[in-house]
Motif scaffolding. Structure first.
Motif, short mmCIF file in Angstrom:
data_model
loop_
_atom_site.label_atom_id
_atom_site.label_comp_id
_atom_site.label_asym_id
_atom_site.label_seq_id
_atom_site.Cartn_x
_atom_site.Cartn_y
_atom_site.Cartn_z
N LYS A 158 0.82 -1.21 0.00
CA LYS A 158 0.00 0.00 0.00
C LYS A 158 0.85 1.26 0.00
CE LYS A 158 -3.92 -2.23 2.28
NZ LYS A 158 -4.75 -2.32 3.51
N PHE A 159 1.95 1.25 0.77
CA PHE A 159 2.79 2.44 0.81
C PHE A 159 3.48 2.67 -0.53
CE2 PHE A 159 6.54 4.97 1.72
CZ PHE A 159 6.01 5.99 2.48
N GLY A 160 3.98 1.59 -1.16
CA GLY A 160 4.61 1.74 -2.46
C GLY A 160 3.63 2.24 -3.51
N TYR A 161 2.38 1.78 -3.42
CA TYR A 161 1.34 2.24 -4.34
C TYR A 161 1.07 3.72 -4.14
CZ TYR A 161 -3.33 2.35 -6.53
OH TYR A 161 -4.42 2.64 -7.30
N LEU A 162 0.99 4.17 -2.88
CA LEU A 162 0.79 5.59 -2.60
C LEU A 162 1.97 6.42 -3.11
CD1 LEU A 162 -0.65 5.46 1.02
CD2 LEU A 162 -1.86 6.20 -1.04
N GLU A 163 3.18 5.91 -2.94
CA GLU A 163 4.37 6.62 -3.43
C GLU A 163 4.29 6.82 -4.94
OE1 GLU A 163 9.23 6.12 -3.71
OE2 GLU A 163 7.98 4.44 -3.06
N ALA A 164 3.87 5.77 -5.66
CA ALA A 164 3.76 5.87 -7.11
C ALA A 164 2.73 6.92 -7.51
CB ALA A 164 3.39 4.51 -7.70
N ILE A 165 1.57 6.91 -6.84
CA ILE A 165 0.52 7.88 -7.17
C ILE A 165 1.03 9.30 -6.97
CG2 ILE A 165 -1.72 8.77 -6.45
CD1 ILE A 165 -2.53 5.86 -5.85
N VAL A 166 1.70 9.54 -5.84
CA VAL A 166 2.19 10.89 -5.55
C VAL A 166 3.24 11.32 -6.57
CG1 VAL A 166 3.51 12.27 -3.88
CG2 VAL A 166 1.64 10.80 -3.09
N ASP A 167 4.21 10.46 -6.87
CA ASP A 167 5.28 10.84 -7.80
C ASP A 167 4.74 11.07 -9.21
OD1 ASP A 167 7.06 10.68 -5.76
OD2 ASP A 167 8.25 9.05 -6.57
N PHE A 168 3.84 10.20 -9.66
CA PHE A 168 3.28 10.37 -11.00
C PHE A 168 2.41 11.63 -11.05
CE2 PHE A 168 4.86 6.19 -11.63
CZ PHE A 168 4.88 5.94 -13.00
N ALA A 169 1.69 11.91 -9.98
CA ALA A 169 0.85 13.11 -9.96
C ALA A 169 1.70 14.37 -9.98
CB ALA A 169 -0.04 13.09 -8.72
N LEU A 170 2.81 14.38 -9.25
CA LEU A 170 3.67 15.56 -9.21
C LEU A 170 4.29 15.89 -10.57
CD1 LEU A 170 5.49 15.03 -5.79
CD2 LEU A 170 3.91 16.88 -6.36
N SER A 171 4.47 14.87 -11.39
CA SER A 171 5.06 15.11 -12.72
C SER A 171 4.01 15.18 -13.82
CB SER A 171 6.07 14.00 -13.04
OG SER A 171 5.42 12.74 -13.11
N HIS A 172 2.73 15.18 -13.45
CA HIS A 172 1.67 15.22 -14.46
C HIS A 172 1.67 16.59 -15.14
CE1 HIS A 172 -2.33 15.01 -16.27
NE2 HIS A 172 -2.28 13.70 -16.07
N PRO A 173 1.59 16.62 -16.48
CA PRO A 173 1.67 17.91 -17.19
C PRO A 173 0.51 18.85 -16.91
CG PRO A 173 1.10 16.13 -18.71
CD PRO A 173 1.48 15.49 -17.41
N ASP A 174 -0.64 18.32 -16.54
CA ASP A 174 -1.81 19.18 -16.34
C ASP A 174 -1.98 19.65 -14.90
OD1 ASP A 174 -2.47 18.91 -19.03
OD2 ASP A 174 -3.70 17.13 -18.68
N PHE A 175 -1.75 18.77 -13.94
CA PHE A 175 -2.02 19.17 -12.56
C PHE A 175 -0.87 18.90 -11.60
CE2 PHE A 175 -2.81 14.78 -11.62
CZ PHE A 175 -3.63 14.28 -12.64
#
Length: 295
Positions: free
Chosen positions: A261-278
């Motif tokens: 669960k923690f690794g999954y949350l880490e992935a969501i946060v990192d991918f969201a931070l690099s998202h071009p729109d938001f």
């Protein structure tokens, strides 16, 4: 010259118990990182590495995985009728032309080794990748491409390796390192599935990318059940390693352990931070939350 690697096996028959109740009706492999499921990241990695046959080993409750990679004419029609042609094309081309999806049923979840053995009739006597969707990779050169490059040079069974913390060795197959080789590779003298802390031969873990020669099927067919009473792929690789035919490649990309669960949350946060729109507004949101919690 070693044979070309054109097939990849995706074992997706597991029950995903660590993510219950979310995975009671939905396969774990379809959990999204923002708007793309874990299994699609794995498939895109394989295709980018030159794979043209995607072999999914599914279970009874995994029809949704097959549906995800199948055509959905009604959805495509609705999107087109609303002028959303870019979205329609994205849905239509999840698997590009020239790449085949093949689905094999694993009647009962009996371990990773058994899942790989279920794919034998489709793989035949060719080298192939095994890709676990739990491990999402991000970087310039991903694990599948590394393994195929290494195989092209010398053939053989090859593992993606990553050093893990001493208190994590009991969660992985751990390598007994052999001699150092060219291209930062090492020979693998053995592989131990989930050793007890303090008894691991190293801190080098075999993570969810494998390039296997078809000889692994001959070993798997004669193996007794291993850890957890299941047929373990690590045990078969250990047999091959003792014959001197296995080597390891250090993983150069960043790995997210989305089986936790923690690794999954880490992935969501990192991918969201690099998202071009938001990416920027999401970073501001996190900053506000951190400030609030520090008061």
């Amino acid at each position: 010259m070693p044979r070309q690697v054109k097939k990849a096996v995706f074992p997706v028959a597991g029950l995903g118990t660590r993510f219950l109740p979310a995975t009671k009706a939905m396969p774990k492999e379809l959990l999204p990182i923002i708007d793309k499921p874990l299994i699609q990241y794995a498939v895109e990695e394989a295709i980018a590495a030159g794979i043209t046959e995607l072999i999914f080993v599914t279970g009874r409750a995994k029809r949704a995985v097959e549906d995800h990679f199948d055509s959905n004419f009604e959805l495509e029609y609705v999107l087109a009728s609303k002028g959303k042609t870019e979205t329609r094309d994205m849905v239509r081309n999840i698997v590009p032309p020239g790449v085949d999806c093949i689905f094999v049923r694993q009647p009962e979840a009996m371990g990773l080794g058994h899942a790989v053995l279920c794919a034998q009739s489709v793989v035949g006597r060719e080298p192939f990748l095994v890709i676990l969707a739990d491990d999402v990779l991000r970087g310039e050169t991903l694990g599948s491409e590394q393994l195929i490059r290494s195989h092209h040079r010398k053939g053989g069974t090859i593992l993606s390796l990553q050093e893990v913390a001493p208190d994590q060795v009991s969660s992985y197959g751990i390598v007994q390192p052999g001699a150092a080789l060219e291209h930062d590779e090492i020979s693998v003298a053995g592989l131990v599935e989930k050793p007890a802390i303090g008894k691991a031969p190293s801190h080098l873990a075999s993570i969810g990318r494998y390039l296997l020669e078809p000889e692994v099927f001959d070993v798997l067919r004669h193996l007794p059940p291993g850890f957890g009473g299941e047929l373990q792929l690590a045990d078969a690789i250990n047999v091959l390693a003792q014959q001197g035919s296995v080597r390891g490649v250090p993983l150069t990309s960043h790995r997210y352990d989305c089986g936790s669960k923690f690794g999954y949350l880490e992935a969501i946060v990192d991918f969201a931070l690099s998202h071009p729109d938001f990416g920027e507004p999401f970073a501001e949101l996190l900053h506000r939350h951190v400030e609030f919690r520090s008061r």
